[in-house]
Design a protein around this motif. Structure first.
Motif, mmCIF file in Angstrom:
data_model
loop_
_atom_site.group_PDB
_atom_site.id
_atom_site.type_symbol
_atom_site.label_atom_id
_atom_site.label_comp_id
_atom_site.label_asym_id
_atom_site.label_seq_id
_atom_site.Cartn_x
_atom_site.Cartn_y
_atom_site.Cartn_z
ATOM 1 N N GLY A 198 49.389 19.512 -61.166
ATOM 2 C CA GLY A 198 50.842 19.558 -61.107
ATOM 3 C C GLY A 198 51.399 18.301 -60.460
ATOM 4 O O GLY A 198 50.792 17.721 -59.563
ATOM 5 N N ALA A 199 52.565 17.897 -60.919
ATOM 6 C CA ALA A 199 53.169 16.644 -60.471
ATOM 7 C C ALA A 199 53.436 16.623 -58.970
ATOM 8 O O ALA A 199 53.177 15.614 -58.304
ATOM 9 C CB ALA A 199 54.461 16.379 -61.241
ATOM 10 N N GLU A 200 53.950 17.720 -58.417
ATOM 11 C CA GLU A 200 54.269 17.743 -56.987
ATOM 12 C C GLU A 200 53.009 17.633 -56.138
ATOM 13 O O GLU A 200 52.937 16.833 -55.196
ATOM 14 C CB GLU A 200 55.041 19.006 -56.628
ATOM 15 N N ALA A 201 51.995 18.428 -56.458
ATOM 16 C CA ALA A 201 50.740 18.392 -55.707
ATOM 17 C C ALA A 201 50.071 17.031 -55.843
ATOM 18 O O ALA A 201 49.529 16.490 -54.868
ATOM 19 C CB ALA A 201 49.804 19.497 -56.178
ATOM 20 N N LEU A 202 50.115 16.468 -57.039
ATOM 21 C CA LEU A 202 49.526 15.160 -57.261
ATOM 22 C C LEU A 202 50.244 14.093 -56.436
ATOM 23 O O LEU A 202 49.611 13.270 -55.777
ATOM 24 C CB LEU A 202 49.564 14.805 -58.749
ATOM 25 N N GLY A 203 51.562 14.114 -56.441
ATOM 26 C CA GLY A 203 52.329 13.147 -55.662
ATOM 27 C C GLY A 203 52.009 13.222 -54.185
ATOM 28 O O GLY A 203 51.832 12.185 -53.518
ATOM 29 N N LYS A 204 51.917 14.427 -53.639
ATOM 30 C CA LYS A 204 51.593 14.606 -52.227
ATOM 31 C C LYS A 204 50.173 14.128 -51.924
ATOM 32 O O LYS A 204 49.927 13.495 -50.892
ATOM 33 C CB LYS A 204 51.745 16.066 -51.826
ATOM 34 N N ALA A 205 49.237 14.437 -52.808
ATOM 35 C CA ALA A 205 47.847 14.044 -52.585
ATOM 36 C C ALA A 205 47.676 12.528 -52.654
ATOM 37 O O ALA A 205 46.938 11.948 -51.851
ATOM 38 C CB ALA A 205 46.937 14.741 -53.602
ATOM 39 N N VAL A 206 48.359 11.890 -53.591
ATOM 40 C CA VAL A 206 48.295 10.426 -53.687
ATOM 41 C C VAL A 206 48.887 9.798 -52.431
ATOM 42 O O VAL A 206 48.311 8.867 -51.853
ATOM 43 C CB VAL A 206 48.992 9.918 -54.976
ATOM 44 N N ALA A 207 50.022 10.310 -51.966
ATOM 45 C CA ALA A 207 50.655 9.777 -50.756
ATOM 46 C C ALA A 207 49.770 9.971 -49.526
ATOM 47 O O ALA A 207 49.765 9.127 -48.623
ATOM 48 C CB ALA A 207 52.017 10.428 -50.545
ATOM 49 N N THR A 255 47.891 4.013 -49.198
ATOM 50 C CA THR A 255 49.042 3.341 -48.605
ATOM 51 C C THR A 255 50.101 3.198 -49.706
ATOM 52 O O THR A 255 49.760 3.252 -50.903
ATOM 53 C CB THR A 255 48.662 1.946 -48.076
ATOM 54 N N PRO A 256 51.379 3.017 -49.344
ATOM 55 C CA PRO A 256 52.423 2.897 -50.367
ATOM 56 C C PRO A 256 52.174 1.790 -51.396
ATOM 57 O O PRO A 256 52.529 1.938 -52.559
ATOM 58 C CB PRO A 256 53.698 2.619 -49.562
ATOM 59 N N ASP A 257 51.539 0.714 -50.974
ATOM 60 C CA ASP A 257 51.262 -0.392 -51.906
ATOM 61 C C ASP A 257 49.799 -0.402 -52.354
ATOM 62 O O ASP A 257 49.291 -1.419 -52.819
ATOM 63 C CB ASP A 257 51.636 -1.728 -51.274
ATOM 64 N N GLY A 258 49.131 0.739 -52.216
ATOM 65 C CA GLY A 258 47.717 0.831 -52.571
ATOM 66 C C GLY A 258 47.460 0.437 -54.016
ATOM 67 O O GLY A 258 48.322 0.557 -54.886
ATOM 68 N N ARG A 259 46.231 -0.025 -54.238
ATOM 69 C CA ARG A 259 45.834 -0.475 -55.586
ATOM 70 C C ARG A 259 44.631 0.314 -56.067
ATOM 71 O O ARG A 259 43.811 0.763 -55.276
ATOM 72 C CB ARG A 259 45.458 -1.951 -55.558
ATOM 73 N N TYR A 260 44.534 0.425 -57.396
ATOM 74 C CA TYR A 260 43.371 1.022 -58.046
ATOM 75 C C TYR A 260 43.009 0.128 -59.221
ATOM 76 O O TYR A 260 43.858 -0.146 -60.076
ATOM 77 C CB TYR A 260 43.671 2.446 -58.554
ATOM 78 N N THR A 261 41.743 -0.306 -59.270
ATOM 79 C CA THR A 261 41.274 -1.164 -60.352
ATOM 80 C C THR A 261 39.907 -0.676 -60.816
ATOM 81 O O THR A 261 39.011 -0.456 -59.998
ATOM 82 C CB THR A 261 41.140 -2.629 -59.874
ATOM 83 N N GLU A 304 53.353 5.765 -57.518
ATOM 84 C CA GLU A 304 53.805 6.233 -58.835
ATOM 85 C C GLU A 304 52.806 5.862 -59.934
ATOM 86 O O GLU A 304 52.458 6.698 -60.774
ATOM 87 C CB GLU A 304 55.180 5.642 -59.145
ATOM 88 N N GLN A 305 52.342 4.632 -59.944
ATOM 89 C CA GLN A 305 51.395 4.201 -60.979
ATOM 90 C C GLN A 305 50.035 4.880 -60.811
ATOM 91 O O GLN A 305 49.390 5.240 -61.798
ATOM 92 C CB GLN A 305 51.242 2.680 -60.962
ATOM 93 N N ILE A 306 49.600 5.057 -59.562
ATOM 94 C CA ILE A 306 48.319 5.739 -59.326
ATOM 95 C C ILE A 306 48.416 7.188 -59.800
ATOM 96 O O ILE A 306 47.509 7.685 -60.485
ATOM 97 C CB ILE A 306 47.917 5.651 -57.842
ATOM 98 N N ALA A 307 49.509 7.866 -59.483
ATOM 99 C CA ALA A 307 49.685 9.256 -59.930
ATOM 100 C C ALA A 307 49.714 9.338 -61.457
ATOM 101 O O ALA A 307 49.132 10.262 -62.040
ATOM 102 C CB ALA A 307 50.954 9.845 -59.333
ATOM 103 N N ALA A 308 50.362 8.388 -62.107
ATOM 104 C CA ALA A 308 50.406 8.380 -63.574
ATOM 105 C C ALA A 308 49.009 8.173 -64.161
ATOM 106 O O ALA A 308 48.645 8.810 -65.158
ATOM 107 C CB ALA A 308 51.366 7.298 -64.062
ATOM 108 N N LEU A 309 48.221 7.314 -63.540
ATOM 109 C CA LEU A 309 46.842 7.088 -63.996
ATOM 110 C C LEU A 309 46.023 8.372 -63.887
ATOM 111 O O LEU A 309 45.317 8.761 -64.828
ATOM 112 C CB LEU A 309 46.199 5.975 -63.170
#
Length: 127
Positions: free
Chosen positions: A23-32, A36-42, A52-57
């Motif tokens: 779910g979007a809400e749970a995912l957003g909370k878990a990503v946060a 960190t707010p500027d965290g990266r995933y590669t 936002e981009q990490i949650a979308a991925l």
């Protein structure tokens, strides 16, 4: 278990919670909670930055592999602000794991992820 080991294992647990959040809400909370707010995933298939981009991925991975969950496979190893670990994407229906890899994470002073470098060891054809 050392305080550093606890720090690495806690960060990896939050990371996997994010990848398995429904779910979007749970995912957003878990990503946060994990990044960190500027965290990266590669990894070989993606390069994203920010919650936002990490949650979308992660949401995209859920769409591509419904009924699967990410699981730690092996121990978490780390030093300084860096940890590495292996994982598998496991079918909740039959226990198969068509995707596997390992990630290297860099943490901030509070134990949140600043960056992830992912490596894919096993990927099904066409994925």
């Amino acid at each position: 278990m050392s305080t550093q080991t606890d720090r690495y294992e806690s960060a990896v647990a939050r990371y996997l919670e994010a990848w398995n959040a429904n779910g979007a809400e749970a995912l957003g909370k878990a990503v946060a909670a994990a990044w960190t707010p500027d965290g990266r995933y590669t990894d070989p298939l993606a390069e994203v930055r920010g919650h936002e981009q990490i949650a979308a991925l992660i949401a995209g991975a859920h769409e591509q592999f419904p009924g699967f969950a990410f699981r730690l496979s092996g121990a978490v190893d780390g030093h300084h602000d860096t940890a590495r670990f292996s994982w598998e994407l496991v079918s909740e229906a039959d226990g198969s794991a068509p995707v596997a890899g390992f990630d290297v994470i860099t943490l901030d002073g509070e134990g949140r992820i600043r960056s992830v470098l992912g490596f894919l060891d096993r990927v099904p054809a066409g994925a």
